[in-house]
Design a protein around this motif. Sequence first.
Motif, mmCIF file in Angstrom:
data_model
loop_
_atom_site.group_PDB
_atom_site.id
_atom_site.type_symbol
_atom_site.label_atom_id
_atom_site.label_comp_id
_atom_site.label_asym_id
_atom_site.label_seq_id
_atom_site.Cartn_x
_atom_site.Cartn_y
_atom_site.Cartn_z
ATOM 1 N N LEU A 1 0.830 -1.196 0.000
ATOM 2 C CA LEU A 1 0.000 0.000 0.000
ATOM 3 C C LEU A 1 0.872 1.257 0.000
ATOM 4 N N ASN A 2 0.240 2.400 -0.238
ATOM 5 C CA ASN A 2 1.008 3.645 -0.338
ATOM 6 C C ASN A 2 1.559 4.140 0.992
ATOM 7 N N SER B 1 1.644 -3.906 3.853
ATOM 8 C CA SER B 1 1.278 -4.863 2.814
ATOM 9 C C SER B 1 -0.019 -5.563 3.194
ATOM 10 N N ILE B 2 -0.755 -5.993 2.158
ATOM 11 C CA ILE B 2 -2.053 -6.616 2.341
ATOM 12 C C ILE B 2 -2.133 -7.851 1.452
ATOM 13 N N VAL C 1 -4.167 13.820 2.677
ATOM 14 C CA VAL C 1 -3.894 12.400 2.902
ATOM 15 C C VAL C 1 -4.651 11.570 1.869
ATOM 16 N N VAL C 2 -3.918 10.748 1.141
ATOM 17 C CA VAL C 2 -4.497 9.884 0.104
ATOM 18 C C VAL C 2 -4.862 8.542 0.734
ATOM 19 N N PRO C 3 -6.059 8.030 0.496
ATOM 20 C CA PRO C 3 -6.418 6.722 1.047
ATOM 21 C C PRO C 3 -5.478 5.626 0.544
ATOM 22 N N TRP D 1 -8.076 6.806 -11.761
ATOM 23 C CA TRP D 1 -7.693 7.795 -10.738
ATOM 24 C C TRP D 1 -6.834 7.121 -9.664
ATOM 25 N N ALA D 2 -7.260 5.946 -9.261
ATOM 26 C CA ALA D 2 -6.527 5.229 -8.220
ATOM 27 C C ALA D 2 -5.107 4.905 -8.678
ATOM 28 N N ALA D 3 -4.969 4.450 -9.925
ATOM 29 C CA ALA D 3 -3.638 4.124 -10.438
ATOM 30 C C ALA D 3 -2.742 5.355 -10.460
ATOM 31 N N ALA D 4 -3.315 6.495 -10.795
ATOM 32 C CA ALA D 4 -2.527 7.733 -10.872
ATOM 33 C C ALA D 4 -2.114 8.243 -9.500
ATOM 34 N N HIS D 5 -2.837 7.831 -8.457
ATOM 35 C CA HIS D 5 -2.568 8.327 -7.099
ATOM 36 C C HIS D 5 -2.084 7.226 -6.152
#
Length: 278
Positions: free
Chosen positions: A8-9, A13-14, A155-157, A176-180
């Motif tokens: 994760l960002n 890890s998940i 803060v980005v989720p 959007w998620a891939a870009a962030h």
Amino acid sequence: MTIPTVTLNDGNSIPQLGYGVFKVPPADTERAVSEALELGYRHIDTAAIYGNEEGVGAAIAASGLARDELFVTTKLWNDRHDGDEPNSAIAESLAKLGLERLDLYLVHWPTPAADNYVHAWQKLIELREAGLTRSIGVSNHLVPHLERIVAETGVVPAVNQIELHPAHQQRDITDWAAAHDVKIESWGPLGQGKYDLFGAEPVAAAASAHGKTPAQTVIRWHLQKGFIVFPKSVRRERLAENLDVFDFELSGAEIAAIDAMEPGDGSGRVSAHPAEVN
């Protein structure tokens, strides 16, 4: 068998494949989660509104597994966004789960009519800083909701958990998620049985080619797309089947054929629209 993990960002890890307990009756939850853990699942996704956090907690306690071997997610319900309600809500969830800390806590829906999802997100940031959850994210948030919480908090989720299956791929959100660097979690990954996903030619053909079931084929599609996925079942044999997806790989053409199943007009959605859940 080793289940792949996704980073994760926030550096945590998940496990990419987990077990979701949406609509698992509370009376069945301890047994079902216990069987999932026996089979090798280490990622459990629940929510306060599911009414089965106690069953998840009982199964975890009975499993004998070390806490750091498990990844546990629960969610903040819609009527607890205001004031200090998120603090009380997570305390209640932790007590029911028998845990001192979550691995992931999500804002379940943005509830746009109430217009308090930014406050809820700010409270989750505070809960993470207080050590009550390792990671934080959202669920069912559309791009405007995502853009606003990031703009107002910085803060980005870590994740956005959304309805996602071949007929409803929400590419605006996944792009959007891939870009962030936000990871996508697919809920309802098999379409909740609300359309003939398994009989669709691209799914049936790929399943036949690999000697797998249609369900295994669609789960594999999610995994190869990079999504985190947690199909739900209460049957041990289906739990085992859903886990048996790491010994084959769909071809680029098979992936593309399943991608092309989406009608493209939003008509593939089989559950509630986030704008309408308040």
